[in-house]
Design a protein around this motif. Sequence first.
Motif, PDB file in Angstrom:
ATOM      1  N   GLY A 191       0.434  -0.900  -0.212  1.00 56.92           N
ATOM      2  CA  GLY A 191       0.430   0.322  -0.178  1.00 56.92           C
ATOM      3  C   GLY A 191       0.681   1.709   0.124  1.00 56.92           C
ATOM      4  O   GLY A 191       0.350   2.679   0.286  1.00 56.92           O
ATOM      5  N   ASN A 192       2.322   1.323  -0.073  1.00 60.14           N
ATOM      6  CA  ASN A 192       2.786   2.036  -0.182  1.00 60.14           C
ATOM      7  C   ASN A 192       2.693   3.381  -1.431  1.00 60.14           C
ATOM      8  O   ASN A 192       2.355   2.643  -2.396  1.00 60.14           O
ATOM      9  CB  ASN A 192       4.991   2.037  -0.053  1.00 60.14           C
ATOM     10  CG  ASN A 192       5.077   1.302   1.042  1.00 60.14           C
ATOM     11  OD1 ASN A 192       3.482   1.512   2.130  1.00 60.14           O
ATOM     12  ND2 ASN A 192       5.967   0.990   1.155  1.00 60.14           N
ATOM     13  N   GLN A 193       2.867   4.316  -1.454  1.00 58.24           N
ATOM     14  CA  GLN A 193       2.669   5.146  -2.047  1.00 58.24           C
ATOM     15  C   GLN A 193       3.792   5.991  -3.045  1.00 58.24           C
ATOM     16  O   GLN A 193       4.372   6.289  -1.949  1.00 58.24           O
ATOM     17  CB  GLN A 193       1.533   6.221  -2.480  1.00 58.24           C
ATOM     18  CG  GLN A 193       0.069   5.452  -2.169  1.00 58.24           C
ATOM     19  CD  GLN A 193      -1.347   6.945  -0.678  1.00 58.24           C
ATOM     20  OE1 GLN A 193      -0.698   7.803  -1.404  1.00 58.24           O
ATOM     21  NE2 GLN A 193      -1.903   6.345  -1.032  1.00 58.24           N
ATOM     22  N   ARG A 194       3.836   6.627  -4.438  1.00 62.54           N
ATOM     23  CA  ARG A 194       5.176   7.086  -4.931  1.00 62.54           C
ATOM     24  C   ARG A 194       4.598   7.849  -5.710  1.00 62.54           C
ATOM     25  O   ARG A 194       3.662   7.631  -6.186  1.00 62.54           O
ATOM     26  CB  ARG A 194       5.628   5.703  -5.563  1.00 62.54           C
ATOM     27  CG  ARG A 194       6.822   5.021  -4.419  1.00 62.54           C
ATOM     28  CD  ARG A 194       8.211   5.001  -4.999  1.00 62.54           C
ATOM     29  NE  ARG A 194       8.615   4.436  -4.115  1.00 62.54           N
ATOM     30  CZ  ARG A 194       9.935   3.740  -3.759  1.00 62.54           C
ATOM     31  NH1 ARG A 194      10.385   3.405  -5.261  1.00 62.54           N
ATOM     32  NH2 ARG A 194      10.659   3.184  -3.236  1.00 62.54           N
ATOM     33  N   VAL A 195       5.377   8.885  -5.878  1.00 64.51           N
ATOM     34  CA  VAL A 195       5.570   9.786  -7.525  1.00 64.51           C
ATOM     35  C   VAL A 195       6.616  10.159  -8.109  1.00 64.51           C
ATOM     36  O   VAL A 195       7.451   9.500  -7.891  1.00 64.51           O
ATOM     37  CB  VAL A 195       4.672  11.252  -6.763  1.00 64.51           C
ATOM     38  CG1 VAL A 195       4.727  11.851  -7.774  1.00 64.51           C
ATOM     39  CG2 VAL A 195       3.470  11.331  -6.107  1.00 64.51           C
ATOM     40  N   ILE A 196       6.111   9.331  -9.845  1.00 68.20           N
ATOM     41  CA  ILE A 196       6.971   9.213 -10.574  1.00 68.20           C
ATOM     42  C   ILE A 196       7.011   9.952 -11.570  1.00 68.20           C
ATOM     43  O   ILE A 196       6.166  10.238 -11.844  1.00 68.20           O
ATOM     44  CB  ILE A 196       7.185   7.896 -11.396  1.00 68.20           C
ATOM     45  CG1 ILE A 196       6.460   6.958 -11.594  1.00 68.20           C
ATOM     46  CG2 ILE A 196       8.415   7.032  -9.515  1.00 68.20           C
ATOM     47  CD1 ILE A 196       7.288   5.810 -12.004  1.00 68.20           C
ATOM     48  N   PRO A 197       8.272  10.569 -12.007  1.00 64.32           N
ATOM     49  CA  PRO A 197       7.549  11.253 -13.693  1.00 64.32           C
ATOM     50  C   PRO A 197       7.507  10.672 -14.508  1.00 64.32           C
ATOM     51  O   PRO A 197       7.828   9.152 -14.844  1.00 64.32           O
ATOM     52  CB  PRO A 197       9.253  11.743 -14.145  1.00 64.32           C
ATOM     53  CG  PRO A 197      10.291  11.334 -13.115  1.00 64.32           C
ATOM     54  CD  PRO A 197       9.510  10.442 -11.564  1.00 64.32           C
ATOM     55  N   ALA A 198       6.276  11.081 -15.123  1.00 66.07           N
ATOM     56  CA  ALA A 198       5.848   9.810 -16.408  1.00 66.07           C
ATOM     57  C   ALA A 198       6.768  10.503 -17.512  1.00 66.07           C
ATOM     58  O   ALA A 198       7.770  11.129 -18.214  1.00 66.07           O
ATOM     59  CB  ALA A 198       4.566  10.607 -16.784  1.00 66.07           C
TER      60      ALA A 198
END
Length: 50
Positions: free
Chosen positions: A43-50
Amino acid sequence: MKNGKKPTKKQKEAIKKARLNPDNWLVVKNLTTELHLVHRTSGNQRVIPA
């Protein structure tokens, strides 16, 4: 926890570039500049560049 969707082929490539395994991540939000991901099991969340 938000429900994610399976990544598309282009999204999988972006996840691989971020050195993550695309089989373990679901896409929560698809913005033009970034992808918001959630791990399938933890359930960990991450934001990466698209």
